[in-house]
Motif scaffolding. Sequence first.
Motif, short mmCIF file in Angstrom:
data_model
loop_
_atom_site.label_atom_id
_atom_site.label_comp_id
_atom_site.label_asym_id
_atom_site.label_seq_id
_atom_site.Cartn_x
_atom_site.Cartn_y
_atom_site.Cartn_z
N ARG A 40 -49.36 -63.61 27.74
CA ARG A 40 -48.69 -64.51 28.67
C ARG A 40 -47.57 -65.25 27.93
N TYR A 41 -46.37 -64.70 27.92
CA TYR A 41 -45.26 -65.31 27.20
C TYR A 41 -44.52 -66.35 28.04
N LEU A 42 -44.61 -66.26 29.34
CA LEU A 42 -43.85 -67.15 30.22
C LEU A 42 -44.69 -68.30 30.76
N LYS A 43 -45.99 -68.09 30.88
CA LYS A 43 -46.88 -69.09 31.47
C LYS A 43 -46.81 -70.45 30.77
N PRO A 44 -46.82 -70.51 29.42
CA PRO A 44 -46.73 -71.83 28.78
C PRO A 44 -45.45 -72.59 29.16
N HIS A 45 -44.34 -71.87 29.30
CA HIS A 45 -43.09 -72.51 29.68
C HIS A 45 -43.15 -73.02 31.13
N VAL A 46 -43.76 -72.21 32.01
CA VAL A 46 -43.89 -72.63 33.41
C VAL A 46 -44.77 -73.88 33.50
N GLU A 47 -45.87 -73.89 32.76
CA GLU A 47 -46.75 -75.06 32.78
C GLU A 47 -46.03 -76.30 32.27
N ASP A 48 -45.20 -76.14 31.22
CA ASP A 48 -44.43 -77.28 30.71
C ASP A 48 -43.46 -77.80 31.76
N VAL A 49 -42.80 -76.89 32.47
CA VAL A 49 -41.86 -77.30 33.52
C VAL A 49 -42.58 -78.05 34.62
N VAL A 50 -43.75 -77.56 35.03
CA VAL A 50 -44.52 -78.22 36.08
C VAL A 50 -44.95 -79.62 35.64
N LYS A 51 -45.42 -79.73 34.39
CA LYS A 51 -45.82 -81.05 33.86
C LYS A 51 -44.64 -82.01 33.84
#
Length: 129
Positions: free
Chosen positions: A101-112
């Motif tokens: 999962r290379y994109l999921k951490p970035h998406v979670e950061d954006v949501v936070k």
Amino acid sequence: MTIAGPLGVSVASTIRRNRTLYAWLKPVADWYANAAGHRKFGLKYDDLLVEERPDVERAIARLTPREQYDRAFRFKRASQCSVLHDVLPKDQWIKPEEDVRYLKPHVEDVVKEDLERQKWDNIEVKRTR
């Protein structure tokens, strides 16, 4: 982004902690990932996220240039397979250990960040005397 149970605990983390449950569900999860077929076209799971969502768009912009290039290459290769109505040769399929999962951490950061921004934007300042 995670599925939470009634107590707010992630279902995935609960399954990973319980070794018996993990042993039962891991083969089913592996079978499902292989049956989905995206690896046969050279795509990773995070390549399937809908790009039109604002949080995903911002997360894609945060990828390194190499990750952006690799993502574009995977899409071009999958498009070529689609035109040819065929899958990649088996030696070019994405292996399960490569499908991270290379994109999921970035998406979670954006949501936070969005949630934090929303809290700060809606803060009420009360005057005390």
